[in-house]
Enzyme design. Structure first.
Site, short mmCIF file in Angstrom:
data_model
loop_
_atom_site.label_atom_id
_atom_site.label_comp_id
_atom_site.label_asym_id
_atom_site.label_seq_id
_atom_site.Cartn_x
_atom_site.Cartn_y
_atom_site.Cartn_z
N GLY A 47 -4.35 -4.01 12.50
CA GLY A 47 -5.72 -3.60 12.70
C GLY A 47 -6.47 -3.74 11.39
N GLN A 52 -12.82 -2.44 5.05
CA GLN A 52 -11.64 -2.87 4.31
C GLN A 52 -11.82 -4.25 3.69
OE1 GLN A 52 -8.67 -1.80 7.55
NE2 GLN A 52 -7.53 -1.39 5.68
N CYS A 91 -1.29 1.71 5.50
CA CYS A 91 -2.63 1.13 5.53
C CYS A 91 -2.68 -0.07 4.60
CB CYS A 91 -3.64 2.20 5.09
SG CYS A 91 -5.34 1.61 5.05
N LEU A 92 -3.37 -1.12 5.05
CA LEU A 92 -3.51 -2.32 4.21
C LEU A 92 -4.26 -2.03 2.92
CD1 LEU A 92 -4.57 -5.08 6.80
CD2 LEU A 92 -2.34 -4.81 5.70
N HIS A 134 -6.89 5.29 13.66
CA HIS A 134 -6.84 4.81 12.27
C HIS A 134 -8.08 4.00 11.91
CE1 HIS A 134 -4.44 3.48 8.65
NE2 HIS A 134 -5.37 2.55 8.68
N GLU A 135 -8.44 3.06 12.77
CA GLU A 135 -9.57 2.16 12.45
C GLU A 135 -10.92 2.87 12.57
OE1 GLU A 135 -8.63 -0.36 10.91
OE2 GLU A 135 -6.58 -0.48 11.66
N HIS A 138 -11.45 4.77 9.43
CA HIS A 138 -11.97 3.90 8.36
C HIS A 138 -13.49 3.78 8.46
CE1 HIS A 138 -8.68 2.33 6.04
NE2 HIS A 138 -8.03 1.84 7.08
#
Ligand SMILES: [Zn+2]
Length: 173
Positions: A47, A52, A91-92, A134-135, A138
Site C-alpha cells: 500500500g 509518502q 511502513c515503507l 494504515h493508509e 497516513h
C-alpha cells in the site's frame, strides 16, 4: 510512469493532513496515480499513500493480492470500524522498525475510484482492513507508531547500516 522518491520519517509531509481531490480527471492526478502504483511496486509495498511520495493529495493505493489490480482510493474515509486484534505492522517510510499495535477486525470505507465513481465497501479480509487503516492514517498525518501502547512494542528489524542511501531518514538541517 515514474518511480517517485519515498519520504521517510521525520519528513513533515508525513505529518500533514492530505487535501481532498476535486477533479480526478485532471491529467496531473491520473499521472500521480500511475506513478504511485509504479512506486508501490518498486518499493515492494502492499500500500502507499500520496504523502509518502511527497504529494498532499488525498489518494492511496492498496495491493490486495498479486494477481488483482491495485485498489485506487481517492478521498478515502473510514466510515465504521468493528472489533480489535493485535497486528505487527511496518511502513515503507520507516524501514528500520516494526511494531505491535491494535487494529480493527472489520473496516468500512467510502471513496471515489480513479474514474470519479463513488465506491462504498467493507474490507473483506483482515489484510485489507489493516491496509485501509494504515493508509488512511497516513492521509490524516498519522503513522502506525501513534498507536503503540508502549515504546517496547516498537522494535528494530534493520540497522541503519543496512539501509541504502535512498532510504536513510532525512536529517533536519
Ligand atoms: Zn506506511
Amino acid at each position: 510512469m515514474a518511480v517517485l522518491q519515498m519520504r521517510y520519517f521525520p519528513d513533515p509531509v508525513l505529518r500533514a493532513k492530505a487535501i481532498k481531490v476535486k477533479d480526478v480527471n485532471e491529467p496531473a492526478i491520473q499521472q500521480l496515480i500511475d506513478d504511485m502504483i509504479e512506486s508501490m511496486h518498486f518499493y515492494q509495498g502492499v500500500g502507499i499513500a500520496a504523502n509518502q511520495v511527497g504529494s498532499r493529495h488525498r489518494i492511496c493505493i492498496i495491493q490486495r493480492s498479486e494477481d488483482e489490480e491495485p485498489l485506487v482510493l481517492i478521498n478515502p474515509e473510514i466510515t465504521r470500524r468493528d472489533g480489535e486484534r493485535e497486528v505487527t505492522e511496518g511502513c515503507l517510510s520507516l524501514l528500520q522498525y516494526q511494531g505491535d499495535i491494535v487494529r480493527s477486525e472489520q473496516v468500512w470505507a467510502k471513496a471515489i475510484d480513479r474514474h470519479g465513481k463513488p465506491v462504498k465497501f467493507k474490507a473483506a479480509t483482515e489484510l485489507l482492513a489493516q491496509a485501509l487503516e494504515h493508509e488512511t492514517d497516513h492521509l490524516n498525518g498519522k503513522a502506525y507508531t501513534d498507536h503503540l501502547r508502549s515504546p517496547d512494542d516498537l522494535y528494530q528489524v534493520k540497522s541503519e547500516d543496512e539501509l541504502t542511501e535512498d532510504e536513510a531518514p532525512v536529517s533536519d538541517s
